[in-house]
Design a protein around this motif. Structure first.
Motif, PDB file in Angstrom:
ATOM      1  N   ASP A 448      -3.019 -10.410  12.898  1.00 54.61           N
ATOM      2  CA  ASP A 448      -2.633  -9.122  12.299  1.00 54.61           C
ATOM      3  C   ASP A 448      -3.429  -7.976  12.906  1.00 54.61           C
ATOM      4  OD1 ASP A 448      -0.802 -10.241  10.654  1.00 54.61           O
ATOM      5  OD2 ASP A 448      -1.993 -10.091   8.816  1.00 54.61           O
ATOM      6  N   ASP A 449      -2.755  -6.873  13.116  1.00 55.59           N
ATOM      7  CA  ASP A 449      -3.448  -5.619  13.394  1.00 55.59           C
ATOM      8  C   ASP A 449      -3.821  -5.021  12.043  1.00 55.59           C
ATOM      9  OD1 ASP A 449      -3.405  -2.556  13.537  1.00 55.59           O
ATOM     10  OD2 ASP A 449      -3.570  -3.116  15.644  1.00 55.59           O
ATOM     11  N   ARG A 450      -5.097  -4.917  11.777  1.00 49.32           N
ATOM     12  CA  ARG A 450      -5.523  -4.514  10.439  1.00 49.32           C
ATOM     13  C   ARG A 450      -5.111  -3.090  10.112  1.00 49.32           C
ATOM     14  NH1 ARG A 450      -8.657  -8.325   8.124  1.00 49.32           N
ATOM     15  NH2 ARG A 450      -9.430  -9.958   9.495  1.00 49.32           N
ATOM     16  N   GLY A 451      -5.079  -2.233  11.117  1.00 53.03           N
ATOM     17  CA  GLY A 451      -4.608  -0.877  10.877  1.00 53.03           C
ATOM     18  C   GLY A 451      -3.147  -0.843  10.493  1.00 53.03           C
ATOM     19  N   ASP A 452      -2.307  -1.617  11.193  1.00 56.57           N
ATOM     20  CA  ASP A 452      -0.882  -1.694  10.847  1.00 56.57           C
ATOM     21  C   ASP A 452      -0.705  -2.274   9.455  1.00 56.57           C
ATOM     22  OD1 ASP A 452      -0.096  -0.639  13.244  1.00 56.57           O
ATOM     23  OD2 ASP A 452       0.446  -2.564  14.161  1.00 56.57           O
ATOM     24  N   ARG A 453      -1.495  -3.317   9.152  1.00 56.39           N
ATOM     25  CA  ARG A 453      -1.370  -3.968   7.847  1.00 56.39           C
ATOM     26  C   ARG A 453      -1.660  -2.976   6.725  1.00 56.39           C
ATOM     27  NH1 ARG A 453      -5.389  -6.616   4.703  1.00 56.39           N
ATOM     28  NH2 ARG A 453      -4.499  -8.087   3.206  1.00 56.39           N
ATOM     29  N   ALA A 454      -2.749  -2.227   6.850  1.00 57.59           N
ATOM     30  CA  ALA A 454      -3.099  -1.266   5.809  1.00 57.59           C
ATOM     31  C   ALA A 454      -2.049  -0.155   5.710  1.00 57.59           C
ATOM     32  CB  ALA A 454      -4.474  -0.669   6.099  1.00 57.59           C
ATOM     33  N   TRP A 455      -1.582   0.339   6.843  1.00 60.28           N
ATOM     34  CA  TRP A 455      -0.615   1.447   6.831  1.00 60.28           C
ATOM     35  C   TRP A 455       0.716   0.998   6.246  1.00 60.28           C
ATOM     36  CZ3 TRP A 455      -0.368   6.276   6.346  1.00 60.28           C
ATOM     37  CH2 TRP A 455       0.713   7.035   6.768  1.00 60.28           C
ATOM     38  N   ASN A 456       1.171  -0.199   6.613  1.00 63.32           N
ATOM     39  CA  ASN A 456       2.438  -0.692   6.078  1.00 63.32           C
ATOM     40  C   ASN A 456       2.349  -0.919   4.569  1.00 63.32           C
ATOM     41  OD1 ASN A 456       3.621  -0.664   8.612  1.00 63.32           O
ATOM     42  ND2 ASN A 456       3.080  -2.795   9.062  1.00 63.32           N
ATOM     43  N   ALA A 457       1.234  -1.485   4.109  1.00 63.12           N
ATOM     44  CA  ALA A 457       1.058  -1.686   2.666  1.00 63.12           C
ATOM     45  C   ALA A 457       0.983  -0.354   1.939  1.00 63.12           C
ATOM     46  CB  ALA A 457      -0.215  -2.498   2.407  1.00 63.12           C
ATOM     47  N   PHE A 458       0.355   0.620   2.549  1.00 65.64           N
ATOM     48  CA  PHE A 458       0.235   1.947   1.938  1.00 65.64           C
ATOM     49  C   PHE A 458       1.617   2.576   1.790  1.00 65.64           C
ATOM     50  CE2 PHE A 458      -0.592   6.502   1.978  1.00 65.64           C
ATOM     51  CZ  PHE A 458      -1.667   6.623   1.100  1.00 65.64           C
ATOM     52  N   LYS A 459       2.426   2.528   2.823  1.00 69.50           N
ATOM     53  CA  LYS A 459       3.764   3.128   2.764  1.00 69.50           C
ATOM     54  C   LYS A 459       4.649   2.398   1.764  1.00 69.50           C
ATOM     55  CE  LYS A 459       4.583   2.869   7.182  1.00 69.50           C
ATOM     56  NZ  LYS A 459       5.322   2.992   8.467  1.00 69.50           N
ATOM     57  N   LEU A 460       4.476   1.094   1.638  1.00 69.50           N
ATOM     58  CA  LEU A 460       5.269   0.328   0.690  1.00 69.50           C
ATOM     59  C   LEU A 460       4.893   0.665  -0.752  1.00 69.50           C
ATOM     60  CD1 LEU A 460       7.364  -1.954   0.311  1.00 69.50           C
ATOM     61  CD2 LEU A 460       5.467  -3.582   0.421  1.00 69.50           C
ATOM     62  N   SER A 461       3.611   0.917  -0.990  1.00 69.12           N
ATOM     63  CA  SER A 461       3.131   1.164  -2.343  1.00 69.12           C
ATOM     64  C   SER A 461       3.310   2.612  -2.775  1.00 69.12           C
ATOM     65  CB  SER A 461       1.647   0.797  -2.444  1.00 69.12           C
ATOM     66  OG  SER A 461       1.427  -0.521  -2.032  1.00 69.12           O
ATOM     67  N   LEU A 462       2.994   3.536  -1.883  1.00 69.09           N
ATOM     68  CA  LEU A 462       3.113   4.963  -2.169  1.00 69.09           C
ATOM     69  C   LEU A 462       4.442   5.422  -1.609  1.00 69.09           C
ATOM     70  CD1 LEU A 462       0.660   6.252  -3.630  1.00 69.09           C
ATOM     71  CD2 LEU A 462      -0.036   4.316  -2.221  1.00 69.09           C
ATOM     72  N   THR A 463       5.448   5.496  -2.471  1.00 68.26           N
ATOM     73  CA  THR A 463       6.829   5.662  -1.994  1.00 68.26           C
ATOM     74  C   THR A 463       7.159   7.082  -1.558  1.00 68.26           C
ATOM     75  OG1 THR A 463       7.522   5.972  -4.292  1.00 68.26           O
ATOM     76  CG2 THR A 463       7.655   3.745  -3.378  1.00 68.26           C
ATOM     77  N   ALA A 464       6.324   8.048  -1.878  1.00 64.92           N
ATOM     78  CA  ALA A 464       6.585   9.415  -1.444  1.00 64.92           C
ATOM     79  C   ALA A 464       6.425   9.511   0.069  1.00 64.92           C
ATOM     80  CB  ALA A 464       5.626  10.379  -2.132  1.00 64.92           C
TER      81      ALA A 464
END
Length: 491
Positions: A448-464
């Motif tokens: 995993d690219d940890r930066g991608d993982r965090a960014w993708n999870a962030f976009k999934l959780s914060l829907t705005a």
């Protein structure tokens, strides 16, 4: 990666989404001689009695530019508790949450227990009481055999229900530190349980080593292969699972304050000695600067001048002591949150969460006001000014991806991390907890690219849209004020 289906439901049921952040309260003092403090005080005629950690200190009302009463959560609690004694369960629960957020976990637990007796079917309360009861099960010391040489230099530890503190300071200081950290442990467990996160209690006492000097701290870091963290004042070692810290009274800012105090003390001592030699009918030459110049006054008038100097010395000592506690105890709380993240299963491995998230979450618990722990999710007296100075305001995506975070302490990056978590916890709690839940329940794969993982999870959780989130975050930072800022007298 899937969105946890239960987290939104949990938060809505708990009433967390509907409960707005509550302001921290504590008396606000603005001194004419310079300095300000948020610390409990009472006015008695022309006197002001400040309930400082170093003891009750007496001042005159004329020593202050402004006094703002009513900002003391501990003092406000009895009336708040009484006001909801016969209220519906949700109203009592919100009041318990207010106590948690304002640094009063023991008061919160007492209210939650009463609420649970009267409303055993109130699930949020039942869940939090069950978590607290698990926290109260006795635990043992951890195995620190790998640290035996270092511990032999520190002396006997101080034990509490959840802490094992090796401390080179006086007994009263270690007891105070331990008492505060016990409150941090309780509040962390109750708040994150209230958010709907399933945590386990620590399986053993949380160890920390608190050293007399920075030199000793750096030596210990070097011995444990952690010299890369030499820019820090406190460090949680994720392999040893131990906190290292040192007494920051030797740091430059504190050393300057104490040097100034020593100089003023010498002036007071000299003036007092001189005055003791003057007969009652004698007169005293008072040296002054500015337009007034020097003048001769009676011994009684000189005595009043001495009283003014003594109170000013008292002010300097109190402010220096409060500054030290804000930093020193704040570091202790911060590093303890790092420990708890691992010991309670918030993360399986320390690097399951990006560094900025670890640091930003820990910083939510580190605010100390009036020398006492101030609770969670506060406008941060130390981090907030640092965050405001960031120019231009930090962009969202690089921070979430963790760019620029490495070993050691970076003041600007830590301020940005605190600010983002402060925004999320206050204005987007559902999305923030969902973000935590995704990261903690979906361990990263080696590829995993940890930066991608965090960014993708962030976009999934914060829907705005992320552009809206970045704008709202920067607005939140610009609008954020501490109580001392909000009530400050005009310059």
């Amino acid at each position: 990666m899937t969105h946890p289906p239960s987290i939104l439901t949990r938060l809505v049921v708990l009433g967390i989404v509907l409960a707005p952040p509550s302001p921290l309260r504590g008396d606000l003092l603005y001194f004419k001689g310079g300095g300000r403090a948020q610390v409990a005080a009472r006015v008695e005629g022309d006197s002001v009695i400040v309930d400082a950690p170093m003891g009750k200190l007496a001042f005159l009302r004329s020593d202050f530019l402004k006094l703002v009463p009513g900002f003391d959560p501990r003092g406000a609690w009895p009336a708040r508790r009484e006001a909801v004694r016969d209220a519906p369960a949700e109203a009592q629960f919100r009041e318990a949450w207010w106590a948690l957020e304002n640094g009063l976990p023991r008061e919160a637990v007492a209210l939650l227990r009463d609420l649970h007796v009267g409303h055993p079917d109130h699930q949020p309360t039942a869940r939090m009481i069950a978590a607290y009861d698990r926290l109260c099960v006795p635990i043992e010391d951890p195995d620190l055999s790998s640290l035996t040489p270092a511990l032999a230099q520190v002396g006997r530890p101080h034990r509490t229900a959840h802490l094992l503190l090796y401390h080179e300071g006086p007994p009263e200081e270690v007891a105070e530190r331990a008492e505060m950290l016990e409150d941090v442990v309780s509040a962390y467990q109750l708040i994150l349980t209230g958010w709907g996160l399933d945590l386990k209690p620590p399986a053993h006492r949380l160890p920390s080593i608190y050293l007399k000097s920075r030199a000793n701290y750096l030596e210990l870091l070097g011995q444990q292969g952690s010299a890369a963290f030499a820019t820090t004042r406190g460090y949680y070692h994720p392999t040893l699972r131990v906190v290292f810290a040192y007494d920051t009274r030797g740091d430059e800012a504190q050393a300057r304050s104490r040097s100034r105090i020593a100089a003023v003390q010498r002036q007071v001592d000299g003036f007092e000695t001189m005055l003791s030699r003057v007969p009652e009918s004698g007169r005293v030459l008072i040296e002054a600067t500015g337009a007034d110049g020097s003048r001769r006054v009676t011994k009684a008038e000189a005595g009043r001048v001495l009283d003014d100097k003594v109170r000013d010395l008292r002010r300097l000592r109190m402010l220096a002591d409060l500054d030290w506690r804000a930093i020193d105890l704040g570091i202790a709380a911060h590093e303890t949150i790092h420990q708890l993240a691992v010991e309670t299963g918030l993360v399986r491995r320390f690097d399951d969460l990006p560094t900025w998230l670890h640091e930003g979450l820990a910083a939510q618990f580190e605010v100390v006001r009036g020398g006492r722990w101030a609770g969670f999710r506060r406008a941060h007296d130390l981090r907030l000014p640092d965050a405001r100075k960031l120019s231009p305001p930090p962009p969202l995506e690089p921070l979430v991806r963790g760019r620029g975070f490495g070993p050691g302490y970076d003041r600007d990056r830590y301020a940005a991390a605190w600010s983002l978590v402060d925004f999320l916890a206050n204005e987007a709690p559902v999305g923030f907890v969902s973000f935590l839940e995704i990261l903690r329940t979906s361990p990263p794969k080696l590829a995993d690219d940890r930066g991608d993982r965090a960014w993708n999870a962030f976009k999934l959780s914060l829907t705005a849209p992320t552009s809206d989130l970045q704008r709202d975050w920067h607005r939140h930072l610009n609008d954020r004020r501490t109580p001392l800022e909000e009530e400050a007298p005009p310059p």
